[in-house]
Design a protein around this motif. Structure first.
Motif, PDB file in Angstrom:
ATOM      1  N   GLN B  38       0.816  -1.376  -0.066  1.00 27.07           N
ATOM      2  CA  GLN B  38      -0.153   0.086   0.006  1.00 27.07           C
ATOM      3  C   GLN B  38       0.720   1.342   0.083  1.00 27.07           C
ATOM      4  OE1 GLN B  38      -0.270  -2.454   2.141  1.00 27.07           O
ATOM      5  NE2 GLN B  38      -2.163  -3.353   1.899  1.00 27.07           N
ATOM      6  N   ALA B  39       2.234   1.117   0.613  1.00 27.09           N
ATOM      7  CA  ALA B  39       3.084   2.268   0.491  1.00 27.09           C
ATOM      8  C   ALA B  39       3.542   2.641  -0.941  1.00 27.09           C
ATOM      9  CB  ALA B  39       4.210   2.054   1.539  1.00 27.09           C
ATOM     10  N   PHE B  40       3.935   1.539  -1.656  1.00 27.30           N
ATOM     11  CA  PHE B  40       4.358   1.711  -2.873  1.00 27.30           C
ATOM     12  C   PHE B  40       3.194   2.073  -3.714  1.00 27.30           C
ATOM     13  CE2 PHE B  40       7.806  -1.510  -1.667  1.00 27.30           C
ATOM     14  CZ  PHE B  40       8.858  -0.689  -2.068  1.00 27.30           C
ATOM     15  N   GLU B  41       1.896   1.748  -3.687  1.00 26.59           N
ATOM     16  CA  GLU B  41       0.864   2.055  -4.395  1.00 26.59           C
ATOM     17  C   GLU B  41       0.771   3.575  -4.014  1.00 26.59           C
ATOM     18  OE1 GLU B  41      -0.578   0.576  -6.523  1.00 26.59           O
ATOM     19  OE2 GLU B  41      -2.288   1.780  -7.025  1.00 26.59           O
ATOM     20  N   GLY B  42       0.926   4.101  -2.836  1.00 29.22           N
ATOM     21  CA  GLY B  42       0.765   5.494  -2.493  1.00 29.22           C
ATOM     22  C   GLY B  42       1.817   6.359  -3.256  1.00 29.22           C
ATOM     23  N   LEU B  43       2.854   5.962  -3.315  1.00 28.92           N
ATOM     24  CA  LEU B  43       4.213   6.618  -4.260  1.00 28.92           C
ATOM     25  C   LEU B  43       3.417   6.622  -5.520  1.00 28.92           C
ATOM     26  CD1 LEU B  43       7.489   5.175  -3.047  1.00 28.92           C
ATOM     27  CD2 LEU B  43       6.405   7.205  -2.089  1.00 28.92           C
ATOM     28  N   ARG B  44       3.270   5.426  -5.846  1.00 29.43           N
ATOM     29  CA  ARG B  44       2.797   5.516  -7.502  1.00 29.43           C
ATOM     30  C   ARG B  44       1.704   6.387  -7.965  1.00 29.43           C
ATOM     31  NH1 ARG B  44       1.740   0.049  -7.480  1.00 29.43           N
ATOM     32  NH2 ARG B  44       4.140  -0.349  -7.706  1.00 29.43           N
ATOM     33  N   LEU B  45       0.798   6.521  -7.044  1.00 27.15           N
ATOM     34  CA  LEU B  45      -0.410   7.197  -7.160  1.00 27.15           C
ATOM     35  C   LEU B  45       0.197   8.748  -7.017  1.00 27.15           C
ATOM     36  CD1 LEU B  45      -3.312   5.467  -5.308  1.00 27.15           C
ATOM     37  CD2 LEU B  45      -2.885   5.502  -7.604  1.00 27.15           C
ATOM     38  N   ALA B  46       0.808   8.908  -6.097  1.00 33.20           N
ATOM     39  CA  ALA B  46       1.217  10.542  -6.086  1.00 33.20           C
ATOM     40  C   ALA B  46       2.418  10.906  -6.979  1.00 33.20           C
ATOM     41  CB  ALA B  46       1.752  10.787  -4.550  1.00 33.20           C
ATOM     42  N   GLY B  47       2.754   9.986  -7.617  1.00 35.03           N
ATOM     43  CA  GLY B  47       3.962  10.411  -8.619  1.00 35.03           C
ATOM     44  C   GLY B  47       5.241  10.541  -8.028  1.00 35.03           C
ATOM     45  N   ARG B  48       5.523   9.873  -6.848  1.00 31.15           N
ATOM     46  CA  ARG B  48       6.676  10.410  -5.998  1.00 31.15           C
ATOM     47  C   ARG B  48       7.594   8.988  -6.212  1.00 31.15           C
ATOM     48  NH1 ARG B  48       2.697  11.940  -1.474  1.00 31.15           N
ATOM     49  NH2 ARG B  48       3.064  14.469  -1.506  1.00 31.15           N
ATOM     50  N   LYS B  49       9.105   9.329  -5.961  1.00 35.80           N
ATOM     51  CA  LYS B  49       9.978   8.432  -6.231  1.00 35.80           C
ATOM     52  C   LYS B  49      10.862   8.128  -4.671  1.00 35.80           C
ATOM     53  CE  LYS B  49      11.160   7.997 -10.689  1.00 35.80           C
ATOM     54  NZ  LYS B  49       9.458   7.787 -10.772  1.00 35.80           N
ATOM     55  N   PRO B  50      11.181   7.394  -4.415  1.00 33.90           N
ATOM     56  CA  PRO B  50      11.973   7.070  -3.209  1.00 33.90           C
ATOM     57  C   PRO B  50      13.044   8.016  -2.834  1.00 33.90           C
ATOM     58  CG  PRO B  50      11.523   4.911  -4.139  1.00 33.90           C
ATOM     59  CD  PRO B  50      11.393   5.864  -4.899  1.00 33.90           C
ATOM     60  N   TRP B  51      13.159   8.575  -1.717  1.00 34.83           N
ATOM     61  CA  TRP B  51      14.221   9.791  -1.706  1.00 34.83           C
ATOM     62  C   TRP B  51      15.574   9.184  -1.707  1.00 34.83           C
ATOM     63  CZ3 TRP B  51      13.658  15.065  -0.100  1.00 34.83           C
ATOM     64  CH2 TRP B  51      14.717  15.589   0.505  1.00 34.83           C
ATOM     65  N   ARG B  52      16.029   7.841  -0.974  1.00 32.37           N
ATOM     66  CA  ARG B  52      17.367   7.551  -1.185  1.00 32.37           C
ATOM     67  C   ARG B  52      17.233   6.030  -1.368  1.00 32.37           C
ATOM     68  NH1 ARG B  52      21.367   6.041   2.223  1.00 32.37           N
ATOM     69  NH2 ARG B  52      20.460   6.771   4.069  1.00 32.37           N
ATOM     70  N   ILE B  53      17.274   5.366  -2.415  1.00 32.61           N
ATOM     71  CA  ILE B  53      17.140   4.049  -2.666  1.00 32.61           C
ATOM     72  C   ILE B  53      18.246   3.321  -1.877  1.00 32.61           C
ATOM     73  CG2 ILE B  53      17.651   2.362  -4.693  1.00 32.61           C
ATOM     74  CD1 ILE B  53      16.223   4.407  -6.451  1.00 32.61           C
ATOM     75  N   SER B  54      19.297   3.911  -1.764  1.00 33.68           N
ATOM     76  CA  SER B  54      20.381   2.759  -0.929  1.00 33.68           C
ATOM     77  C   SER B  54      20.202   2.830   0.507  1.00 33.68           C
ATOM     78  CB  SER B  54      21.684   3.768  -0.983  1.00 33.68           C
ATOM     79  OG  SER B  54      21.815   4.923  -0.469  1.00 33.68           O
ATOM     80  N   SER B  55      19.066   3.498   0.985  1.00 35.04           N
ATOM     81  CA  SER B  55      18.661   3.087   2.244  1.00 35.04           C
ATOM     82  C   SER B  55      17.832   1.964   2.337  1.00 35.04           C
ATOM     83  CB  SER B  55      17.914   4.437   2.861  1.00 35.04           C
ATOM     84  OG  SER B  55      16.681   4.514   2.342  1.00 35.04           O
ATOM     85  N   ILE B  56      17.127   1.371   1.202  1.00 38.62           N
ATOM     86  CA  ILE B  56      16.286   0.269   1.255  1.00 38.62           C
ATOM     87  C   ILE B  56      16.874  -1.083   1.237  1.00 38.62           C
ATOM     88  CG2 ILE B  56      14.153  -0.536   0.139  1.00 38.62           C
ATOM     89  CD1 ILE B  56      13.451   2.390  -0.687  1.00 38.62           C
ATOM     90  N   VAL B  57      16.568  -1.803   2.129  1.00 39.10           N
ATOM     91  CA  VAL B  57      16.917  -3.169   2.034  1.00 39.10           C
ATOM     92  C   VAL B  57      15.690  -4.256   2.202  1.00 39.10           C
ATOM     93  CG1 VAL B  57      18.236  -5.022   3.185  1.00 39.10           C
ATOM     94  CG2 VAL B  57      19.236  -2.937   2.895  1.00 39.10           C
ATOM     95  N   ALA B  58      15.337  -5.245   1.300  1.00 34.71           N
ATOM     96  CA  ALA B  58      13.859  -5.692   1.379  1.00 34.71           C
ATOM     97  C   ALA B  58      14.041  -7.182   1.202  1.00 34.71           C
ATOM     98  CB  ALA B  58      12.951  -5.461   0.040  1.00 34.71           C
ATOM     99  N   THR B  59      13.246  -7.900   1.839  1.00 30.98           N
ATOM    100  CA  THR B  59      13.068  -9.320   1.954  1.00 30.98           C
ATOM    101  C   THR B  59      11.699 -10.023   2.092  1.00 30.98           C
ATOM    102  OG1 THR B  59      14.038 -11.444   2.558  1.00 30.98           O
ATOM    103  CG2 THR B  59      13.506  -9.972   4.240  1.00 30.98           C
ATOM    104  N   ALA B  60      11.522 -11.062   1.472  1.00 30.06           N
ATOM    105  CA  ALA B  60      10.149 -11.707   1.767  1.00 30.06           C
ATOM    106  C   ALA B  60      10.255 -12.525   2.790  1.00 30.06           C
ATOM    107  CB  ALA B  60       9.745 -12.380   0.427  1.00 30.06           C
ATOM    108  N   ASP B  61       9.458 -12.494   3.671  1.00 27.51           N
ATOM    109  CA  ASP B  61       9.594 -13.445   4.921  1.00 27.51           C
ATOM    110  C   ASP B  61       8.200 -13.990   5.451  1.00 27.51           C
ATOM    111  OD1 ASP B  61       8.726 -10.962   6.193  1.00 27.51           O
ATOM    112  OD2 ASP B  61      10.626 -10.696   7.520  1.00 27.51           O
ATOM    113  N   HIS B  62       7.083 -12.998   5.738  1.00 28.50           N
ATOM    114  CA  HIS B  62       6.017 -13.522   6.427  1.00 28.50           C
ATOM    115  C   HIS B  62       5.103 -14.344   5.782  1.00 28.50           C
ATOM    116  CE1 HIS B  62       7.265  -9.742   8.646  1.00 28.50           C
ATOM    117  NE2 HIS B  62       6.149  -9.862   9.585  1.00 28.50           N
TER     118      HIS B  62
END
Ligand code: SF4
Lengths: 212, 469
Positions: B38-62
């Motif tokens: 829902q957060a990515f969707e929010g960015l997409r809808l508002a036409g925003r980009k992540p401020w600093r991509i190098s801060s993001i570390v992602a994984t799938a776990d739940h």
């Protein structure tokens, strides 16, 4: 975000302490990639007698007649009255989404878990803190009178009972401002873009390893 | 002026402050599949980009399954879960990240295990993640806490979080922990004392000789549970153990940056003379192995104790809570803890799935076999790297020989979003962090314990003091 200024709404009493976000919206519904549609599954395990899964037709499920929110007198409630440490546990914002989608705009409790409390404001909901004594008193009033409504005024920071008793509540000035005006946090923060950039440059100079 | 560690971390990240509300800069943003779409969707809808991509570390776990990996994504039977896992991949592809460990990657695992082991969590950082157990990372002297999805979007868009300063609580545990008494027992004993709401509004710093004596794994277990005490953040000051742990990890600083980093990190402790708003003290020697009996982590007693009777409840609200807990847990007051039989065992979760936890559990299970009444005993390593390390040490063989199942990494039966769950009425000895109603499956009954205690319960079929085995 929707504005919140004032609301007069039917009150539903959820007489439990430590209601956790797993109870508010069970984990199986967190698989959704949407932000809406969680209302029919709010309190799913308490509300229905069968096990709920995403995609089920909730209108065909067996409801638990003993669960308070299923009682006819509380249908259409906008104010949720509950006990201490409401919203503890998981940080899932699906919990306020579900409560809001269910119809609640205001929650009244003697205390909340921090993350949940914060998440409410981000979704145009108002979590109000009143003392355990006042909450207790309100529970008695709600149980005693069918159709019991409270009048919640954010600008005046008051909750008024049908008999005209007024309880003041505290609310953080910034959060109040955002709610009253329906302001979106991101837009507000973006007004400080230059400050963020300046901070970031200094921070990077001091601790370059954070930016590798 | 003398400052607490929390003050140092908070103050050094303030970008802007107005009427007591601050914007703080976020160094590390950990992302997983459940709270990000829902957060990515929010960015997409508002036409925003992540401020600093190098801060993001992602994984799938739940949502990820812990078996059937040979079938790949197709092995995820639940199409809704599969879509969420795929959505994370497509979002990361679209928006970018410093690192992404997708489903079945060798580094994949529970986000709070992966961050530290990659060196993506460093002392002095502000760390956020759309997950309440982000408090785990405070073990490194980092200011780390869980955030909601709106905040995930906010941090992505602005690299900042709107924050009010918390009050500070020091939890002092002095002395030496007895044999068989672990960080998990310390965490549960603290929650038993403060209650699950005791830390609301606070950041907790754990200090004292018993905390200094814990390994980094142990400190992570402890900070992980800070949220169960109601605190958004748990902290432990940086010392040689912290620096030793961080050294040589994939994202840790190297060469000349390393020395500068260490010099800074060594300042990350509470100054002598700094004041806390509250201090809670425990004696390490008084702490016994703990077992929760109810539906909140504060409903906890020592293994030699009993399910408490109602006359011990401190008020009406607690009485009602306990009565509901007895009914849900199928227990009667005064039942000795060591007479409670179990149906399943779960060793895993971001609380207790690191290599040290698996070693401790394996040491108890070695050469023994799970009791006939135990239907399933699961061991779920916290990450692919933990799993590989454990296999290199032969721990998997010990578990399998003892009748445990050895699974692929993920959150698994900690919250039962995948196929690993309790059936209604089943009772589980679990090393996870929450014993809420339905947490491990609708109607399931969870008792929180340490890895040693979970293994001991698996062997005997009921709770038992691991020190007497
Ligand atoms: S292991 Fe459990 S507590 Fe930890 S992140 Fe996963 S679901 Fe949350």
């Amino acid at each position: 975000m929707d504005k919140f200024i004032q609301l007069k709404g039917l009150v539903a009493p959820l007489d439990r302490a430590n209601v956790d976000t797993d109870a508010i919206i069970p984990k199986q519904f967190l698989k959704s990639i949407k932000r809406s549609g969680f209302g029919p599954n709010a309190f799913d395990e308490w509300r229905y007698l069968d096990h709920g899964e995403p995609g089920m037709d909730n209108s065909k499920r067996k409801i638990n007649p003993d669960f308070v929110l299923n009682q006819a007198r509380y249908l259409g409630a906008r104010v949720l009255l509950t006990r201490e440490n409401f919203g503890c546990g998981s940080s899932r914002e699906h919990a306020p989404w579900a409560l809001e989608d269910f119809g609640f705009k205001v929650i009244i409790a003697s205390s909340y878990a921090d993350i949940f409390f914060n998440n409410c404001f981000k979704n145009g909901m108002l979590p109000i803190v009143l003392s355990a004594e006042i909450v207790d008193n309100l529970f008695n009033q709600v149980f005693a009178a069918e159709g019991y409504k409270l009048d919640v005024d954010l600008s005046a920071q008051t909750v008024t009972t049908p008999s005209g008793e007024v309880f003041k509540f505290e609310v953080d000035a910034f959060r109040k401002h955002c709610l009253l005006n329906g302001l979106d946090d991101i837009g507000l923060t973006m007004q400080h873009q230059d400050k963020i950039k300046t901070f970031e440059a200094k921070h990077q100079q001091a601790q370059p390893w954070l930016f590798n | 002026m003398a400052k607490t560690l929390y003050d140092k971390l908070f103050d050094s990240h303030v970008v802007h402050e107005e009427n007591g509300t601050a914007l703080i800069y976020i160094d590390r943003h950990l992302v997983h599949e459940v709270t990000s779409p829902q957060a990515f969707e929010g960015l997409r809808l508002a036409g925003r980009k992540p401020w600093r991509i190098s801060s993001i570390v992602a994984t799938a776990d739940h949502n990820t399954p812990t078996n059937g990996w040979d079938k790949g994504l197709a092995g995820i039977a639940d199409p809704v879960a599969r879509l969420q896992i795929e959505t994370l991949t497509s979002n990361i592809n679209e928006f970018g990240a410093k690192a992404y460990f997708p489903f079945m990657n060798k580094n994949q695992g529970i986000v709070h295990v992966v961050g530290p082991e990659q060196g993506a969590t460093l002392p002095g950082m502000t760390v956020v993640c759309g997950d309440s157990h982000t408090s785990t990372h405070g073990a490194f002297g980092a200011l780390a806490h869980g955030i909601g999805t709106s905040e995930v979007e906010h941090v992505m868009a602005t690299q900042c979080l709107v924050q009010k300063k918390s009050k500070t609580m020091q939890v002092l545990v002095n002395g030496v922990l007895g044999k068989g008494v672990t960080a998990k027992d310390v965490a549960l004993a603290i929650i038993g004392k403060t209650g699950t709401a005791g830390g609301n509004g606070y950041a907790i710093e754990f200090a004292g000789s018993a905390i200094r004596g814990l390994s980094m794994e142990g400190r992570m277990t402890l900070c992980n549970m800070a949220i169960e005490a109601g605190a958004r953040a748990g902290l432990v000051a940086v010392d040689e153990k912290t620096i030793e742990y961080v050294k040589g990890r994939p994202f840790s600083p190297t060469a000349d940056q390393w020395d500068a980093a260490v010099a800074y990190w060594q300042t990350l402790h509470t100054d002598s003379g700094a004041d806390f708003d509250t201090v809670v003290t425990l004696n390490a020697e008084d702490i016994q192995p703990q077992v929760t009996w109810g539906t909140s982590p504060e409903m906890v007693v020592s293994v030699d104790g009993r399910v408490p009777s109602l006359d011990l409840a401190k008020n009406e609200v607690q009485r009602a809570d306990w009565e509901r807990a007895y009914a849900y847990m199928g227990l009667t007051p005064n039942t000795p803890i060591n007479e409670i039989n179990i149906d399943k065992v779960f060793i895993g979760s971001c609380t207790n799935s690191r290599i040290e936890d698996l070693r401790a559990a394996a040491a108890v299970a070695k050469g023994k076999h799970i009791a006939p009444n135990v239907k399933l005993a699961l061991v779920v390593p916290g990450s692919g790297l933990v799993k590989a390390q454990a296999e290199q040490e032969g721990l998997d063989k010990i578990f399998i020989a003892a009748g445990f199942e050895w699974r692929e990494p993920g959150c698994s039966m900690c919250l039962a979003m995948n196929a690993d769950r309790l059936e209604s009425g089943e009772r589980c000895a679990s090393t996870s962090n929450r014993n809420f109603e339905g947490r491990q499956g609708q109607g399931g009954r969870t008792h929180l314990v340490s890895p040693e205690m979970a293994a001991a319960a698996a062997i005997t079929g009921h709770f038992v003091d691991v020190r007497g085995l």
